[in-house]
Write a protein that holds these residues in place. Sequence first.
Motif, PDB file in Angstrom:
ATOM      1  N   PHE A  11       3.370   5.759  -3.166  1.00 51.29           N
ATOM      2  CA  PHE A  11       4.558   6.434  -3.684  1.00 51.29           C
ATOM      3  C   PHE A  11       4.504   6.530  -5.213  1.00 51.29           C
ATOM      4  O   PHE A  11       4.749   7.578  -5.805  1.00 51.29           O
ATOM      5  CB  PHE A  11       5.817   5.687  -3.246  1.00 51.29           C
ATOM      6  CG  PHE A  11       7.046   6.053  -4.012  1.00 51.29           C
ATOM      7  CD1 PHE A  11       7.707   7.251  -3.768  1.00 51.29           C
ATOM      8  CD2 PHE A  11       7.534   5.216  -5.015  1.00 51.29           C
ATOM      9  CE1 PHE A  11       8.836   7.606  -4.494  1.00 51.29           C
ATOM     10  CE2 PHE A  11       8.656   5.556  -5.734  1.00 51.29           C
ATOM     11  CZ  PHE A  11       9.315   6.747  -5.473  1.00 51.29           C
ATOM     12  N   LEU A  12       4.168   5.408  -5.883  1.00 55.94           N
ATOM     13  CA  LEU A  12       4.103   5.408  -7.350  1.00 55.94           C
ATOM     14  C   LEU A  12       2.990   6.311  -7.865  1.00 55.94           C
ATOM     15  O   LEU A  12       3.139   6.965  -8.904  1.00 55.94           O
ATOM     16  CB  LEU A  12       3.886   3.983  -7.871  1.00 55.94           C
ATOM     17  CG  LEU A  12       5.102   3.075  -7.957  1.00 55.94           C
ATOM     18  CD1 LEU A  12       4.741   1.776  -8.676  1.00 55.94           C
ATOM     19  CD2 LEU A  12       6.257   3.760  -8.691  1.00 55.94           C
ATOM     20  N   ARG A  34       0.848  -1.211   0.000  1.00 55.68           N
ATOM     21  CA  ARG A  34       0.000   0.000   0.000  1.00 55.68           C
ATOM     22  C   ARG A  34       0.872   1.246   0.000  1.00 55.68           C
ATOM     23  O   ARG A  34       0.607   2.207  -0.741  1.00 55.68           O
ATOM     24  CB  ARG A  34      -0.905  -0.019   1.218  1.00 55.68           C
ATOM     25  CG  ARG A  34      -1.734   1.247   1.428  1.00 55.68           C
ATOM     26  CD  ARG A  34      -2.673   1.051   2.614  1.00 55.68           C
ATOM     27  NE  ARG A  34      -3.418   2.253   2.933  1.00 55.68           N
ATOM     28  CZ  ARG A  34      -3.038   3.187   3.803  1.00 55.68           C
ATOM     29  NH1 ARG A  34      -1.865   3.047   4.448  1.00 55.68           N
ATOM     30  NH2 ARG A  34      -3.790   4.244   4.049  1.00 55.68           N
ATOM     31  N   ASP A  35       1.925   1.248   0.811  1.00 59.73           N
ATOM     32  CA  ASP A  35       2.840   2.396   0.847  1.00 59.73           C
ATOM     33  C   ASP A  35       3.513   2.593  -0.513  1.00 59.73           C
ATOM     34  O   ASP A  35       3.614   3.725  -1.017  1.00 59.73           O
ATOM     35  CB  ASP A  35       3.913   2.186   1.913  1.00 59.73           C
ATOM     36  CG  ASP A  35       3.344   2.093   3.315  1.00 59.73           C
ATOM     37  OD1 ASP A  35       2.267   2.675   3.553  1.00 59.73           O
ATOM     38  OD2 ASP A  35       3.969   1.424   4.164  1.00 59.73           O
ATOM     39  N   SER A  41      13.071   0.638  -8.701  1.00 58.14           N
ATOM     40  CA  SER A  41      13.008  -0.605  -7.909  1.00 58.14           C
ATOM     41  C   SER A  41      11.583  -0.944  -7.503  1.00 58.14           C
ATOM     42  O   SER A  41      11.182  -2.115  -7.520  1.00 58.14           O
ATOM     43  CB  SER A  41      13.883  -0.457  -6.656  1.00 58.14           C
ATOM     44  OG  SER A  41      15.228  -0.255  -7.010  1.00 58.14           O
ATOM     45  N   VAL A  42      10.802   0.065  -7.155  1.00 57.72           N
ATOM     46  CA  VAL A  42       9.430  -0.174  -6.724  1.00 57.72           C
ATOM     47  C   VAL A  42       8.582  -0.722  -7.868  1.00 57.72           C
ATOM     48  O   VAL A  42       7.778  -1.645  -7.681  1.00 57.72           O
ATOM     49  CB  VAL A  42       8.811   1.116  -6.148  1.00 57.72           C
ATOM     50  CG1 VAL A  42       7.298   0.962  -5.978  1.00 57.72           C
ATOM     51  CG2 VAL A  42       9.454   1.448  -4.805  1.00 57.72           C
ATOM     52  N   ARG A  43       8.770  -0.188  -9.067  1.00 55.51           N
ATOM     53  CA  ARG A  43       8.002  -0.690 -10.212  1.00 55.51           C
ATOM     54  C   ARG A  43       8.320  -2.167 -10.468  1.00 55.51           C
ATOM     55  O   ARG A  43       7.417  -2.963 -10.726  1.00 55.51           O
ATOM     56  CB  ARG A  43       8.292   0.138 -11.458  1.00 55.51           C
ATOM     57  CG  ARG A  43       7.699   1.525 -11.427  1.00 55.51           C
ATOM     58  CD  ARG A  43       7.803   2.222 -12.774  1.00 55.51           C
ATOM     59  NE  ARG A  43       7.337   3.594 -12.682  1.00 55.51           N
ATOM     60  CZ  ARG A  43       6.040   3.947 -12.696  1.00 55.51           C
ATOM     61  NH1 ARG A  43       5.115   2.998 -12.795  1.00 55.51           N
ATOM     62  NH2 ARG A  43       5.688   5.205 -12.612  1.00 55.51           N
ATOM     63  N   ARG A  44       9.585  -2.504 -10.398  1.00 58.24           N
ATOM     64  CA  ARG A  44       9.980  -3.896 -10.628  1.00 58.24           C
ATOM     65  C   ARG A  44       9.420  -4.796  -9.536  1.00 58.24           C
ATOM     66  O   ARG A  44       8.892  -5.882  -9.804  1.00 58.24           O
ATOM     67  CB  ARG A  44      11.499  -3.993 -10.679  1.00 58.24           C
ATOM     68  CG  ARG A  44      12.011  -5.401 -10.964  1.00 58.24           C
ATOM     69  CD  ARG A  44      13.516  -5.427 -11.153  1.00 58.24           C
ATOM     70  NE  ARG A  44      14.217  -4.983  -9.961  1.00 58.24           N
ATOM     71  CZ  ARG A  44      14.892  -3.839  -9.878  1.00 58.24           C
ATOM     72  NH1 ARG A  44      14.947  -3.007 -10.911  1.00 58.24           N
ATOM     73  NH2 ARG A  44      15.507  -3.496  -8.760  1.00 58.24           N
ATOM     74  N   MET A  45       9.495  -4.338  -8.293  1.00 61.47           N
ATOM     75  CA  MET A  45       9.026  -5.136  -7.166  1.00 61.47           C
ATOM     76  C   MET A  45       7.521  -5.368  -7.226  1.00 61.47           C
ATOM     77  O   MET A  45       7.042  -6.499  -7.043  1.00 61.47           O
ATOM     78  CB  MET A  45       9.391  -4.436  -5.850  1.00 61.47           C
ATOM     79  CG  MET A  45       9.009  -5.220  -4.606  1.00 61.47           C
ATOM     80  SD  MET A  45       9.327  -4.248  -3.102  1.00 61.47           S
ATOM     81  CE  MET A  45      11.050  -3.828  -3.336  1.00 61.47           C
TER      82      MET A  45
END
Length: 307
Positions: free
Chosen positions: A14-15, A9-10, A72-76
């Motif tokens: 952010f995205l 959710r966090d 990194s967040v997009r990949r994760m």
Amino acid sequence: MKEINLSTRDLRAFLALAEQRSFTRAAVQCHLSQSAFSSLIRAIEDTLGYRLFDRNTRNVELTPQGQLLETSVRRMLNDFDEMIDDFRGHATLSKGRVSIAALPSIASGWLPGIFAEFRKRYPAIDIELADVLSAPCLERVRTGRADFALASSGVQAEDLEARLLCNDRFHLVCRADHPLARQRGIGLRDLSEAPFIHLARSHSVRLQLERAFHPYPMRTAMEVEQLATVTGMISAGIGITVVPALTLYEFERPDLVSRPLRMPGLVRRIYLVKRRGASLPAAAQQLYALMLERKPKRPVAAARPGR
């Protein structure tokens, strides 16, 4: 090192801000009030120990640290979403695979109809079949190479859970002009006097026959590995055989007949076997249940009965 605890959710919040460049629009996308969304972004920055956005009254831009995090967040999240989709696909049977092991006589006679029905119900599920004898069937279950197996011997083991599928009665198969084809009240003595075409001792059927015939001897004319070979030899007049009902489809020839035998000990029990205490995957559980629902009640096919 400070423990970092961020939820999906966090990361999605952010995205959302990285894409929308607006606290108002990003808050709407995340179904939060603007104040709650702003507090969430500050909490993320505090947790990471870095400022992720430069903001003023007009613009919201990613800082260099924010740009690094975005990749990194997009990949994760992409990996996470793929994992969830895969899980849901298997759970809802919109994808997946079932791996089973089965005796060859079951695999070629009764199983094809079961598989056809299963594929109509769940067309996206792949089926993997190993048509092997009982011992390899059980070994595949033990090692996880098969979700479950259909076997007839060796199933009473502490690490396995066996459920009876059916009792498979035995039949005499011989040429139509053989004296036993017309004889009534066939007994073990009658059978022991005829030359037998045997399956090899590695087959559970052979071992069961030898136990059932004791103390009568069995005259072995020939020992072979395949039921098709047994059929050819009987047709040539070399001998007779005694086989379970679920194998009778192999003997559908106009020159052969089958006769049911009612003798103590002459029954082959077919079991569904899985690892004890282990849950089956969703697709395997559905196939397992279908087999119990459609359990064999009579020979799949029979040679022309003797008169």
